[in-house]
Write a protein that holds these residues in place. Structure first.
Motif, PDB file in Angstrom:
ATOM      1  N   ARG A  19       0.816  -1.212   0.000  1.00  0.00           N
ATOM      2  CA  ARG A  19       0.000   0.000   0.000  1.00  0.00           C
ATOM      3  C   ARG A  19       0.851   1.264   0.000  1.00  0.00           C
ATOM      4  NH1 ARG A  19      -5.039   1.968   1.741  1.00  0.00           N
ATOM      5  NH2 ARG A  19      -5.801  -0.124   2.169  1.00  0.00           N
ATOM      6  N   HIS A  20       1.961   1.261   0.737  1.00  0.00           N
ATOM      7  CA  HIS A  20       2.728   2.481   0.952  1.00  0.00           C
ATOM      8  C   HIS A  20       4.012   2.534   0.137  1.00  0.00           C
ATOM      9  CE1 HIS A  20       0.026   3.307   4.290  1.00  0.00           C
ATOM     10  NE2 HIS A  20       0.240   2.076   4.724  1.00  0.00           N
ATOM     11  N   GLY A  21       4.201   1.585  -0.818  1.00  0.00           N
ATOM     12  CA  GLY A  21       5.461   1.591  -1.555  1.00  0.00           C
ATOM     13  C   GLY A  21       5.329   1.060  -2.970  1.00  0.00           C
ATOM     14  N   LEU A  22       5.243  -0.234  -3.120  1.00  0.00           N
ATOM     15  CA  LEU A  22       5.208  -0.837  -4.445  1.00  0.00           C
ATOM     16  C   LEU A  22       3.960  -0.419  -5.215  1.00  0.00           C
ATOM     17  CD1 LEU A  22       6.540  -2.715  -6.452  1.00  0.00           C
ATOM     18  CD2 LEU A  22       5.404  -4.651  -5.336  1.00  0.00           C
ATOM     19  N   TRP A  66      11.811   0.128   3.245  1.00  0.00           N
ATOM     20  CA  TRP A  66      11.324  -0.656   2.110  1.00  0.00           C
ATOM     21  C   TRP A  66      10.378   0.170   1.235  1.00  0.00           C
ATOM     22  CZ3 TRP A  66      12.288  -5.199  -0.239  1.00  0.00           C
ATOM     23  CH2 TRP A  66      11.300  -5.766  -1.041  1.00  0.00           C
ATOM     24  N   ASN A  67       9.517   0.946   1.867  1.00  0.00           N
ATOM     25  CA  ASN A  67       8.573   1.774   1.107  1.00  0.00           C
ATOM     26  C   ASN A  67       9.246   3.001   0.512  1.00  0.00           C
ATOM     27  OD1 ASN A  67       6.481   0.023   1.829  1.00  0.00           O
ATOM     28  ND2 ASN A  67       6.044   1.160   3.707  1.00  0.00           N
ATOM     29  N   ARG A  68      10.186   3.570   1.255  1.00  0.00           N
ATOM     30  CA  ARG A  68      10.828   4.821   0.839  1.00  0.00           C
ATOM     31  C   ARG A  68      11.532   4.670  -0.513  1.00  0.00           C
ATOM     32  NH1 ARG A  68      13.253   5.610   5.298  1.00  0.00           N
ATOM     33  NH2 ARG A  68      15.390   4.990   4.733  1.00  0.00           N
ATOM     34  N   GLN A  69      12.141   3.511  -0.749  1.00  0.00           N
ATOM     35  CA  GLN A  69      12.847   3.307  -2.020  1.00  0.00           C
ATOM     36  C   GLN A  69      11.862   3.353  -3.200  1.00  0.00           C
ATOM     37  OE1 GLN A  69      14.488  -0.651  -2.416  1.00  0.00           O
ATOM     38  NE2 GLN A  69      12.818  -1.580  -1.242  1.00  0.00           N
ATOM     39  N   ASP A  78      16.038  17.101 -11.999  1.00  0.00           N
ATOM     40  CA  ASP A  78      15.475  16.694 -10.698  1.00  0.00           C
ATOM     41  C   ASP A  78      15.128  15.213 -10.697  1.00  0.00           C
ATOM     42  OD1 ASP A  78      15.689  19.265  -9.787  1.00  0.00           O
ATOM     43  OD2 ASP A  78      13.600  19.806 -10.244  1.00  0.00           O
ATOM     44  N   ALA A  79      14.636  14.722 -11.828  1.00  0.00           N
ATOM     45  CA  ALA A  79      14.282  13.311 -11.922  1.00  0.00           C
ATOM     46  C   ALA A  79      15.521  12.432 -11.787  1.00  0.00           C
ATOM     47  CB  ALA A  79      13.577  13.032 -13.244  1.00  0.00           C
ATOM     48  N   ALA A  80      16.616  12.839 -12.482  1.00  0.00           N
ATOM     49  CA  ALA A  80      17.855  12.045 -12.399  1.00  0.00           C
ATOM     50  C   ALA A  80      18.395  12.030 -10.975  1.00  0.00           C
ATOM     51  CB  ALA A  80      18.893  12.602 -13.363  1.00  0.00           C
ATOM     52  N   ARG A  81      18.341  13.191 -10.288  1.00  0.00           N
ATOM     53  CA  ARG A  81      18.799  13.233  -8.897  1.00  0.00           C
ATOM     54  C   ARG A  81      17.909  12.365  -8.005  1.00  0.00           C
ATOM     55  NH1 ARG A  81      19.928  18.664 -10.125  1.00  0.00           N
ATOM     56  NH2 ARG A  81      17.860  19.310  -9.391  1.00  0.00           N
ATOM     57  N   ALA A  82      16.625  12.359  -8.262  1.00  0.00           N
ATOM     58  CA  ALA A  82      15.701  11.547  -7.464  1.00  0.00           C
ATOM     59  C   ALA A  82      16.017  10.062  -7.603  1.00  0.00           C
ATOM     60  CB  ALA A  82      14.258  11.826  -7.865  1.00  0.00           C
ATOM     61  N   VAL A  83      16.409   9.644  -8.814  1.00  0.00           N
ATOM     62  CA  VAL A  83      16.778   8.240  -9.012  1.00  0.00           C
ATOM     63  C   VAL A  83      18.001   7.900  -8.169  1.00  0.00           C
ATOM     64  CG1 VAL A  83      17.705   6.579 -10.670  1.00  0.00           C
ATOM     65  CG2 VAL A  83      15.737   7.972 -11.281  1.00  0.00           C
ATOM     66  N   GLU A  84      19.005   8.768  -8.183  1.00  0.00           N
ATOM     67  CA  GLU A  84      20.218   8.482  -7.407  1.00  0.00           C
ATOM     68  C   GLU A  84      19.904   8.417  -5.912  1.00  0.00           C
ATOM     69  OE1 GLU A  84      23.001   7.467  -8.811  1.00  0.00           O
ATOM     70  OE2 GLU A  84      21.767   7.659 -10.611  1.00  0.00           O
ATOM     71  N   GLU A  85      19.041   9.301  -5.431  1.00  0.00           N
ATOM     72  CA  GLU A  85      18.655   9.261  -4.023  1.00  0.00           C
ATOM     73  C   GLU A  85      17.871   7.979  -3.701  1.00  0.00           C
ATOM     74  OE1 GLU A  85      16.455  12.810  -3.409  1.00  0.00           O
ATOM     75  OE2 GLU A  85      18.200  14.151  -3.584  1.00  0.00           O
ATOM     76  N   ALA A  86      17.002   7.589  -4.616  1.00  0.00           N
ATOM     77  CA  ALA A  86      16.233   6.356  -4.396  1.00  0.00           C
ATOM     78  C   ALA A  86      17.150   5.138  -4.407  1.00  0.00           C
ATOM     79  CB  ALA A  86      15.152   6.212  -5.473  1.00  0.00           C
TER      80      ALA A  86
END
Length: 986
Positions: free
Chosen positions: A781-784, A813-816, A834-842
């Motif tokens: 519910r909160h991730g996948l 687990w959900n945060r990723q 911003d999208a590319a940076r978000a991928v690296e953070e994820a």
């Protein structure tokens, strides 16, 4: 002369059975054998023969027996058996027994100090099944080299706890180097029921000893008289065949009577009959013993009559207490009785004696007139009470039995009831049931209700809920006196109904819990006492978590809000009223409910629960708090260190069931972290044990974890087999269903490249959670679920922001998944950087979870290709490499297809490719290109590389161009620097 046979006569089939069982145990093929028959038929003789053979083969023999005094002492035969071994050889020090020492301390006195130190001021009340598992491990260690024998006699006289342990042992001896041998009479009771049931399911062999045939009676008589059969007078042999009824004991006693009366004598080297042998029936044995006792010194006679009143085995200290003899007189009389061949030292316990046979004690007391027997019993009871008013240990039960023998039923009921209360408080609920049932039968009308209430608690604690719920309906109603206020009887009844309801909820018998709560509420009235209302509110709160008790939609959620409010008030009241267990129950419930607001709030509840448990020396509740804090820590960070510490605390306490619960969580954690081997090892180690212990919740969780492990490896058929086992164990009626839908089936569908199937599973899980309160926050519910909805274009930014605002969104687990979903939305919105940076953070957040990380990369890369942002080719190569290595071909194939769609080269997985550093594999460097790359560390020319690799200079130039393009290096010099940096040649 000695009047016992030095050999075992007849019994060839039984002896062969025991011999083959001994041989099997030495080959790690454990089994149980029971010898069944009437008193004196030869059970102990055969058991002794088995022990003799075992000693000869070098097998340890642990020997104990049931009580013959009528007292109920939990685990007495097992304690004696272990003591008989450890007195001589010392206790084992094998490290593998360390987790079981606290539980075994109940049976091994030498380990009680260790257990107390480990538990602090409190003690863990291990269940009988936990103790049985610990004993099984101990026996396996003792028999590791040659096998071992656990020999338990007179099981018809044993306690309920020992019977429960034996049931567990019988069902789990296969594959262990252990032989269990038990003897018992065919008397109705739990032990006989156990043996018959084991025989029916072929879990044990049962040998029923029949009377000896005439030929064997004659052979035995010759063995006793140390003569050939032909040398024994025919009249003697005929009398033995006629009067002994084939009983070896009676053969020996009749011969002893003939010798004592000198009707049979050895003269001139021959056995001769002098006068007549008489034609009496075996009851003459009673008269024979009466004559023998009458010929002894009066003090010896008094000692023996007193001892016989206590049973076939007796404590020296108890006899001294009753007779008042000083040490010198006491031991002189004991020696005289032993020389008269009436009693013998009891080898199982150094401070005890036993009559030569059970029937000997019966014959001694039978020789007394009924009035004299009652007087002896009454005098003994009064002497014990006078000397020991507190009546500690077994003495209260002994006094109760003596009073009953004297005809004082009311007095016996009082003492049986008090003995039952003490045994129940000590955690031996099964034995408490036996004692309280005796009290219930003997009590008068005025006392019976109070005894019934205590019996009900014992039945509930021992798991006999069907009997408890049937008996509770027979209780007479109680009413409060408005003038005097609430009566003690009403308060006891409220406590009883509340306790029954709690037990029912804990074992998920909801339909029985509801009427017990209703009964307690009815007695409490409109203004219940705060502490009673607190205890009931906690039970009702836990009940509200179950599917059948919750309400769907808004009403169900509102009910949980009210449940939380009442639970918080209950915790406060319980702490003020000095009810620490109720307080711990309340804080545990609050921790579950508080997760909806965030895990900081949940942890605060658990920290309070931990403080209460430690402050009141409640070791079980302390471990419960540590367990839940560890589970929360893993969910928040992906780090299982705190959960490992909780397991150490549970194991140190000897809490086997709690340890198994932690093991289940650790197994699931290993699966989520991609530590497949660790997860499988935990599952394989614990799954059978949870089934043996009937630890249903942990067993179901491990089955689901096994299915999840198969799903995360892309093994669909194996997942379905494990889910079938989960269903057979009642898993689909449990609270685990969200995990089944999300962590298991949805991930399995994604790894089969069935996106629609995964979304359908997640939707089913969400629907289930709408109808039932869920305490699982990693189920999708909160991730996948948000990631799939975003990548498939079903969600916009507002939908995502709502999901990301939930407290569970902060769990690792959900945060990723949410990080990757955010990146996809940013790319779709045109915010490419911003999208590319978000991928690296994820990706950084996904570090602990490699499977989820690469699965999310595959999904995100597809969206990035479509929207034209980020580095999808690199992400796809990284994901393809991972799924190829883990042999999840559908996803690896999908990654390769997307790479071709992007116009990128696709790696050829030749042998030796695992030598290429992951950094280069992610760039798409091939094995041939890597061979060129490695040589660049020494900065050679193209001609030298060509000669070394036996390829053309033109091919080297081609590989160099590919390497520059794939690594993004500007020139050959930069490429050589990278080669030197990654040099792995030495």
């Amino acid at each position: 002369m000695r009047t016992t046979s030095s050999i075992t006569v007849g019994r060839a089939a039984e002896t062969s059975l025991l011999s083959s069982a001994l041989a099997a145990s030495r080959q790690r093929s454990g089994r149980a054998v029971f010898l069944l028959g009437e008193a004196g038929i030869g059970k102990s003789r055969l058991a002794g023969e088995c022990a003799f053979q075992a000693y000869g083969l070098g097998l340890p023999v642990l020997r104990g027996r049931g009580s013959s005094t009528g007292t109920v002492t939990p685990f007495r035969p097992l304690i004696e058996a272990l003591s008989s071994r450890f007195r001589a050889s010392g206790t084992p020090s094998d490290p593998e027994l360390d987790p079981y020492r606290p539980a075994l301390a109940r049976l091994v006195p030498e380990w009680r100090g260790e257990a107390a130190a480990a538990a602090g001021a409190g003690a863990y009340p291990e269940t009988v099944v936990e103790l049985a598992e610990a004993l099984l491990r101990l026996l396996a260690v003792l028999g590791r080299e040659h096998g071992c024998v656990l020999l338990l006699e007179d099981l018809h006289d044993t306690d309920a706890e020992t019977v429960a342990v034996l049931e567990y042992l019988i069902d789990n001896l296969a594959g262990l180097p252990v032989l269990l041998v038990g003897t018992l009479r065919a008397e109705p009771g739990p032990a006989l029921d156990l043996v018959r049931a084991a025989e029916r399911r072929r879990a044990a062999a049962v040998a029923e000893l029949r009377p000896l045939p005439p030929a064997d009676v004659r052979a035995m008589a010759a063995a006793v008289l140390e003569a050939e059969t032909a040398e024994v007078p025919a009249a003697v042999l005929d009398q033995l065949v006629e009067r002994a009824d084939g009983s070896p004991y009676l053969v020996e006693e009749l011969l002893a009577d003939m010798l004592a009366s000198e009707a049979l004598r050895r003269e001139d080297g021959r056995w001769q009959v002098i006068g007549g042998l008489g034609t009496g029936v075996p009851s003459t044995i009673v008269r024979s013993w009466g004559r023998r006792i009458d010929q002894l010194d009066p003090q010896v006679r008094e000692l023996l009559l007193t001892a016989a009143t206590l049973g076939s085995r007796f404590s020296v200290a108890t006899v001294q207490l009753i007779t008042g003899y000083d040490d010198r007189t006491l031991f002189s009389n004991l020696r005289s009785a032993s020389e008269a061949n009436v009693i013998v030292p009891d080898g199982a316990a150094p401070d005890r004696y036993a009559f030569r046979h059970t029937l000997t004690a019966d014959a001694v007391t039978a020789a007394l007139a009924p009035a004299e027997r009652a007087a002896v019993a009454r005098r003994a009871a009064r002497a014990i009470i006078r000397a020991d008013p507190e009546l500690m240990d077994e003495r209260r039960q002994l006094v109760a039995s003596l009073l009953l023998a004297s005809g004082d039923r009311a007095g016996a009921a009082v003492h049986f009831a008090e003995a039952g209360r003490r045994v129940l408080e000590a955690g031996a609920a099964g034995s408490a049931v036996v004692l309280l049932e005796r009290a219930h039968e003997l009590a008068g009308d005025a006392e019976r209700a109070a005894v019934t209430e205590r019996l009900l608690l014992a039945l509930a604690e021992s798991g006999q809920l069907d009997r408890a719920f049937e008996l509770v309906r027979t209780l007479p109603p109680v009413h409060a006196d408005p003038a005097a206020g609430r009566s003690d009887a009403v308060d006891r009844r409220i406590h009883l109904h509340t306790r029954l309801a709690w037990v029912a909820v804990m074992v998920e018998r909801i339909t029985e819990a509801v009427p017990q709560i209703a009964a307690a509420r009815a007695l409490s009235g409109t203004r219940p006492r705060p502490e009673q209302d607190a205890a009931l509110a906690v039970v009702e709160g836990h009940l509200a978590l179950f599917p059948d008790q919750s309400q769907g939609g808004t009403d169900g959620r509102g009910r949980l809000v009210e449940t939380e409010r009442r639970a918080r008030r209950a915790a406060e009241v319980a702490e003020r009223a000095g009810l620490p267990v109720v307080a711990c129950q309340a804080w545990q419930l609050l921790a579950l409910l508080a997760r909806e607001r965030g895990f900081d709030a949940a942890d605060a509840c658990l920290e309070r629960m931990l403080a209460v448990a430690e402050g009141h020396a409640l070791p079980v509740w302390r471990v419960e708090a540590l367990l839940r804090l560890g589970a929360n820590a893993f969910m928040r960070t992906g780090d299982g260190a705190r959960l490992e510490r909780a397991r150490e605390a549970a194991a140190g306490l000897g809490a086997i069931v709690l340890t198994q619960t932690v093991d289940g969580l650790l197994a699931m954690n290993a699966v989520l972290r991609g530590e497949w081997r660790t997860g499988r090892e935990i599952i394989d180690r614990c799954l059978d044990a949870t089934a043996r212990l009937r630890n249903l919740s942990a067993h179901r969780y491990l089955l689901l974890t096994s299915a999840t492990l198969a799903a995360h490896l892309g093994r669909g058929r194996e997942m379905e087999r494990e889910l079938a086992r989960f269903r057979q164990a009642g898993g689909e009626e449990s609270l685990l269903m969200p995990l089944r839908y999300g962590l298991c089936r949805a991930v399995g569908a994604l790894l089969a490249e069935d996106r629609a199937g995964a979304r359908a599973e997640l939707a089913a899980g969400l629907a289930w959670e709408e109808e039932h309160p869920s305490v699982f926050y990693l189920a999708g519910r909160h991730g996948l679920h948000p990631l799939l909805e975003v990548t498939d274009g079903a969600w916009e930014r507002a939908d995502f922001e709502k999901a990301a605002a939930a407290p569970a969104a902060e769990l690792a687990w959900n945060r990723q998944f949410l990080g990757f979903a955010d990146a996809v939305l940013l790319g779709r919105e045109g915010r490419r950087d911003d999208a590319a940076r978000a991928v690296e953070e994820a990706r950084a957040a996904a570090g602990p979870f490699p499977l989820a990380h690469h699965l999310a990369l595959r999904l995100t890369a597809e969206a990035a290709l479509a929207d034209g942002w980020g580095d999808p080719v690199s992400w796809l190569r990284t994901a393809e490499e991972y799924f190829h290595d883990t042999e999840i071909q559908p996803v690896a194939g999908a990654c390769r297809a997307l790479l071709r769609r992007a116009g990128a080269s696709v790696a050829q997985h030749r042998g030796g490719r695992d030598q290429i550093p992951a950094r280069l594999r992610a760039c798409g460097v091939t094995l041939r290109e890597y061979e060129v790359f490695v040589m660049l560390a020494d900065r050679p020319g193209n001609q030298q590389i060509a000669r070394n690799l036996s390829i053309s200079p033109r091919t080297v130039e081609k590989h160099m161009a590919n390497l520059l393009g794939k690594t993004g290096r500007p020139d050959r010099a930069a490429l050589c620097e990278l080669a030197a940096e990654l040099d792995t040649r030495g």
